[in-house]
Design a protein around this motif. Structure first.
Motif, mmCIF file in Angstrom:
data_model
loop_
_atom_site.group_PDB
_atom_site.id
_atom_site.type_symbol
_atom_site.label_atom_id
_atom_site.label_comp_id
_atom_site.label_asym_id
_atom_site.label_seq_id
_atom_site.Cartn_x
_atom_site.Cartn_y
_atom_site.Cartn_z
ATOM 1 N N VAL A 11 59.368 32.521 -11.197
ATOM 2 C CA VAL A 11 60.222 33.678 -11.501
ATOM 3 C C VAL A 11 61.170 33.956 -10.332
ATOM 4 N N MET A 12 62.427 34.250 -10.649
ATOM 5 C CA MET A 12 63.453 34.607 -9.649
ATOM 6 C C MET A 12 63.411 33.690 -8.413
ATOM 7 N N LEU A 13 63.438 32.398 -8.687
ATOM 8 C CA LEU A 13 63.286 31.419 -7.600
ATOM 9 C C LEU A 13 64.375 31.560 -6.540
ATOM 10 N N SER A 14 65.642 31.615 -6.961
ATOM 11 C CA SER A 14 66.717 31.683 -5.959
ATOM 12 C C SER A 14 66.662 32.996 -5.179
ATOM 13 N N GLU A 15 66.287 34.088 -5.875
ATOM 14 C CA GLU A 15 66.176 35.386 -5.188
ATOM 15 C C GLU A 15 65.046 35.380 -4.158
ATOM 16 N N CYS A 16 63.943 34.685 -4.493
ATOM 17 C CA CYS A 16 62.827 34.578 -3.540
ATOM 18 C C CYS A 16 63.240 33.802 -2.293
ATOM 19 N N LEU A 17 63.918 32.683 -2.521
ATOM 20 C CA LEU A 17 64.351 31.842 -1.384
ATOM 21 C C LEU A 17 65.340 32.597 -0.507
ATOM 22 N N GLU A 18 66.243 33.320 -1.150
ATOM 23 C CA GLU A 18 67.222 34.112 -0.393
ATOM 24 C C GLU A 18 66.503 35.196 0.416
ATOM 25 N N GLY A 19 65.531 35.842 -0.222
ATOM 26 C CA GLY A 19 64.773 36.898 0.450
ATOM 27 C C GLY A 19 64.010 36.386 1.666
ATOM 28 N N LEU A 20 63.472 35.167 1.556
ATOM 29 C CA LEU A 20 62.697 34.601 2.675
ATOM 30 C C LEU A 20 63.596 34.202 3.853
ATOM 31 N N ASN A 21 64.883 33.945 3.541
ATOM 32 C CA ASN A 21 65.835 33.611 4.608
ATOM 33 C C ASN A 21 65.302 32.441 5.449
ATOM 34 N N ILE A 22 65.051 31.309 4.779
ATOM 35 C CA ILE A 22 64.271 30.203 5.360
ATOM 36 C C ILE A 22 65.007 29.475 6.485
ATOM 37 N N ARG A 23 64.281 29.291 7.589
ATOM 38 C CA ARG A 23 64.747 28.435 8.692
ATOM 39 C C ARG A 23 64.056 27.081 8.541
ATOM 40 N N PRO A 24 64.783 25.978 8.686
ATOM 41 C CA PRO A 24 64.181 24.656 8.455
ATOM 42 C C PRO A 24 62.965 24.361 9.342
ATOM 43 N N ASP A 25 62.907 25.022 10.508
ATOM 44 C CA ASP A 25 61.777 24.753 11.415
ATOM 45 C C ASP A 25 60.748 25.893 11.412
ATOM 46 N N GLY A 26 60.845 26.796 10.433
ATOM 47 C CA GLY A 26 59.973 27.978 10.410
ATOM 48 C C GLY A 26 58.606 27.708 9.775
ATOM 49 N N ILE A 27 57.735 28.704 9.884
ATOM 50 C CA ILE A 27 56.407 28.625 9.267
ATOM 51 C C ILE A 27 56.353 29.663 8.136
ATOM 52 N N TYR A 28 56.031 29.199 6.931
ATOM 53 C CA TYR A 28 56.055 30.067 5.742
ATOM 54 C C TYR A 28 54.722 30.025 5.008
ATOM 55 N N VAL A 29 54.462 31.097 4.258
ATOM 56 C CA VAL A 29 53.207 31.214 3.520
ATOM 57 C C VAL A 29 53.516 31.626 2.083
ATOM 58 N N ASP A 30 52.937 30.889 1.125
ATOM 59 C CA ASP A 30 52.993 31.273 -0.287
ATOM 60 C C ASP A 30 51.553 31.643 -0.654
ATOM 61 N N VAL A 31 51.300 32.938 -0.833
ATOM 62 C CA VAL A 31 49.903 33.365 -1.017
ATOM 63 C C VAL A 31 49.439 33.253 -2.472
ATOM 64 N N THR A 32 50.343 32.850 -3.371
ATOM 65 C CA THR A 32 49.993 32.701 -4.788
ATOM 66 C C THR A 32 50.563 31.368 -5.277
ATOM 67 N N PHE A 33 49.918 30.276 -4.913
ATOM 68 C CA PHE A 33 50.458 28.928 -5.130
ATOM 69 C C PHE A 33 50.633 28.595 -6.611
ATOM 70 N N GLY A 34 49.595 28.815 -7.431
ATOM 71 C CA GLY A 34 49.699 28.573 -8.874
ATOM 72 C C GLY A 34 50.126 27.157 -9.210
ATOM 73 N N GLY A 35 51.242 27.039 -9.920
ATOM 74 C CA GLY A 35 51.755 25.723 -10.293
ATOM 75 C C GLY A 35 52.586 25.072 -9.204
ATOM 76 N N GLY A 36 52.815 25.791 -8.113
ATOM 77 C CA GLY A 36 53.522 25.213 -6.977
ATOM 78 C C GLY A 36 55.039 25.232 -7.071
ATOM 79 N N GLY A 37 55.595 25.961 -8.045
ATOM 80 C CA GLY A 37 57.051 25.979 -8.231
ATOM 81 C C GLY A 37 57.803 26.578 -7.050
ATOM 82 N N HIS A 38 57.360 27.746 -6.584
ATOM 83 C CA HIS A 38 58.012 28.358 -5.418
ATOM 84 C C HIS A 38 57.782 27.495 -4.170
ATOM 85 N N SER A 39 56.553 26.977 -4.026
ATOM 86 C CA SER A 39 56.220 26.179 -2.834
ATOM 87 C C SER A 39 57.087 24.933 -2.732
#
Length: 304
Positions: A11-39
């Motif tokens: 759900v809202m994949l692009s909005e989630c990625l934008e919200g996380l403001n991902i750095r290529p060398d950063g450390i991230y956590v997905d606490v609800t892995f499920g089917g792995g789509g966001h991950s």
């Protein structure tokens, strides 16, 4: 059909990625892995970074197999209420972003044996973690009428919670309530005409929240977030009903779940996170048309 394909579209994949403001060398956590789509989408944005994921559902472990040779990826088979402990264990005490998609996965709902859906007859189970002890059947057959009324009223916002609770309490003295159809049979005459499905959905939501201790888990998780986020790190949470969204909103705005925001000696507000989204972000009409799960999702973003 692969297990992964029975999970929901993220759900809202692009909005989630934008919200996380991902750095290529950063450390991230997905606490609800499920089917792995966001991950999967987060990993695509990382170079030397790391992604740690949580899921207590054994079915999700199979979906993690596709990432098992990726050194950046760590699967943690645990409830995210234990966030801090497991991040420490995996040497990721400070992270740059945390994503939580609080919805029940389509896979869980569409697997009849799990007992999450009103559409199938099955045992009254509803455990996110099949190894935990408390089931919906146990709640319905053991709790007092007062306790059942509290669960239906508070967690399902069921308008006739007392009547429903008393009907269940009376009925189980003759025969234990074992299956979804047993429960629906007892409650059918108390459901509003032509709105039976919505009524059952509210009752099931209440039972699911109780069985999985969902609101307490969410509170425990949120209180750990400021301790593990690095300065400038982001929290992105998607909730699917008002009870969850209220907890998330209050914690982001006040640093606690109720009452007024606390102030220091100089009158400055003491709150560990800063809200990035003034109002919750909702899915576009196009996304809702393709993915009905997105209809009730509310996304909030905060920064340390």
């Amino acid at each position: 059909m692969s297990l992964q394909s029975t999970y929901h579209e993220p759900v809202m994949l692009s909005e989630c990625l934008e919200g996380l403001n991902i750095r290529p060398d950063g450390i991230y956590v997905d606490v609800t892995f499920g089917g792995g789509g966001h991950s999967r989408a987060i990993l695509e944005k990382l170079t030397t970074g790391r992604l740690l994921v949580f899921d207590q559902d054994p079915d999700a472990v199979a979906n993690a197999e596709v990432f098992k040779n990726d050194e950046r990826f760590t699967f943690i088979a645990a409830n995210f209420r234990h966030l801090k402990r497991y991040l420490k264990l995996h040497k990721a005490e400070k992270v740059d972003g945390i994503l939580a998609d609080l919805g029940v996965s389509s896979h869980q709902i569409n697997t009849p044996l799990r007992g999450f859906s009103t559409r199938f007859d099955a045992d009254l189970d509803m455990r996110m973690n099949p190894n935990s002890e408390k089931t919906a059947r146990e709640v319905l057959n053991v709790r007092s009428a007062t306790e059942l009324q509290r669960i239906f009223g508070m967690y399902g916002e069921v308008h006739n919670a007392r009547t429903a609770a008393e009907a269940i309490f009376t009925s189980r003295h003759n025969t234990p309530i074992e299956t979804i159809n047993d429960l629906k049979g007892i409650l059918l005459k108390y459901a509003p005409k032509h709105r039976e499905n919505k009524y059952f959905a509210q009752v099931f939501q209440a039972l699911r929240i109780e069985v999985n201790d969902e609101l307490r888990v969410l509170e425990e998780f949120l209180t750990q977030v400021p301790e593990v986020l690095s300065p400038g790190g982001r929290l992105v949470v998607m909730s699917y009903h008002s009870l969850e969204d209220r907890l998330v909103k209050n914690f982001i705005q006040k640093g606690k779940f109720d009452g007024e925001v606390e102030k220091d000696f100089y009158g400055n507000e003491i709150k560990p996170l800063k809200s990035i989204t003034r109002k919750p972000v909702e899915a576009s009409a196009e996304e809702v048309a393709k993915n009905p799960r997105a209809r009730s999702a509310k996304l909030r973003v905060a920064e340390k």
